[in-house]
Design a protein around this motif. Sequence first.
Motif, PDB file in Angstrom:
ATOM      1  N   ALA A  40       0.827  -1.205   0.000  1.00 39.63           N
ATOM      2  CA  ALA A  40       0.000   0.000   0.000  1.00 39.63           C
ATOM      3  C   ALA A  40       0.863   1.258   0.000  1.00 39.63           C
ATOM      4  N   TRP A  41       2.021   1.181   0.660  1.00 43.41           N
ATOM      5  CA  TRP A  41       2.935   2.322   0.704  1.00 43.41           C
ATOM      6  C   TRP A  41       3.591   2.541  -0.654  1.00 43.41           C
ATOM      7  N   MET A  42       3.962   1.465  -1.322  1.00 43.74           N
ATOM      8  CA  MET A  42       4.630   1.600  -2.620  1.00 43.74           C
ATOM      9  C   MET A  42       3.640   1.892  -3.747  1.00 43.74           C
ATOM     10  N   PHE A  43       2.378   1.486  -3.556  1.00 47.49           N
ATOM     11  CA  PHE A  43       1.335   1.762  -4.543  1.00 47.49           C
ATOM     12  C   PHE A  43       0.199   2.519  -3.842  1.00 47.49           C
ATOM     13  N   ALA A 108       9.805   0.439 -13.819  1.00 46.93           N
ATOM     14  CA  ALA A 108       9.142   1.673 -14.239  1.00 46.93           C
ATOM     15  C   ALA A 108       7.702   1.399 -14.656  1.00 46.93           C
ATOM     16  N   ARG A 109       7.465   0.255 -15.335  1.00 49.96           N
ATOM     17  CA  ARG A 109       6.096  -0.084 -15.723  1.00 49.96           C
ATOM     18  C   ARG A 109       5.242  -0.417 -14.500  1.00 49.96           C
ATOM     19  N   GLY A 115       6.668   6.714  -8.953  1.00 44.34           N
ATOM     20  CA  GLY A 115       6.740   5.735  -7.880  1.00 44.34           C
ATOM     21  C   GLY A 115       8.079   5.050  -7.741  1.00 44.34           C
ATOM     22  N   LEU A 116       8.955   5.207  -8.743  1.00 42.35           N
ATOM     23  CA  LEU A 116      10.254   4.528  -8.683  1.00 42.35           C
ATOM     24  C   LEU A 116      11.078   4.990  -7.494  1.00 42.35           C
ATOM     25  N   ARG A 117      10.998   6.266  -7.174  1.00 39.28           N
ATOM     26  CA  ARG A 117      11.805   6.787  -6.060  1.00 39.28           C
ATOM     27  C   ARG A 117      11.406   6.126  -4.747  1.00 39.28           C
ATOM     28  N   ALA A 120      12.578   2.551  -4.695  1.00 37.73           N
ATOM     29  CA  ALA A 120      14.025   2.487  -4.467  1.00 37.73           C
ATOM     30  C   ALA A 120      14.359   2.736  -3.001  1.00 37.73           C
ATOM     31  N   GLU A 121      13.627   3.644  -2.359  1.00 38.10           N
ATOM     32  CA  GLU A 121      13.855   3.906  -0.939  1.00 38.10           C
ATOM     33  C   GLU A 121      13.563   2.663  -0.100  1.00 38.10           C
TER      34      GLU A 121
END
Length: 229
Positions: A40-43, A108-109, A115-117, A120-121
């Motif tokens: 949920a945090w990443m998306f 990336a897709r 959202g990549l940053r 990556a974190e």
Amino acid sequence: MNVRTVLPSAGYGIRCARPAESGAVAALLARSFADDPVMAWMFPEPSHRARGTARFFKLISRQQRPRAGAVRVAATRGGDLLAAALWSGPGRWQPSAARELVALPGYARAFGVRGLRRAAEVENTLQESHPEGPHWYLPTLGTDPAFQGTGVGSALVREQLAHCDRLGEPAYLESSKASNVPFYERFGFRVTGEIQLPGGGPTLWPMWRVPGSGGGHEPAEPAPVPPEG
């Protein structure tokens, strides 16, 4: 008995995932992680989460597959997948820089450029907290929601931990839910601290298991039946 907790009458078995099953494995993991705090945090956008999570799991399962036995599933004789686990052996948990570069378009897709940053974190934080020394790493374990509580996820964990015990090798994972900590403690894992994701992200609980500390040899209930093929 609730129909959602009844295992197939033909039983199930544990085996390596087949190349043609990458989409099915990803879809299963996406369903099982639908309410996961880290996903949920990443998306953060709910309307994109299911598709993005499926893409993410398809990508990482493909990265795992070249490693022998790294993607394992509990499956029926007919090929229906009930649960899946991604394992990395000692010294193999971190992808090479070349493999990460090749996978970048896929990330990336899955996440989108913005959202990549954040992704990556998350990855960097987990890597910085990862223990040193040889060990088996369980980054992902998921059971189809229709079969959670039936023992298929436990069977997947026990199968690998029995192997760890035979080799005398420890195991490591991060639990993204406090409610899952007792589940892993049954197998001998112990919490070693907390990992706080940056920017107000959720907390994870790193867990370490010493070989022979329990849970690796108990039979799954009900006893699985090896699938054909």
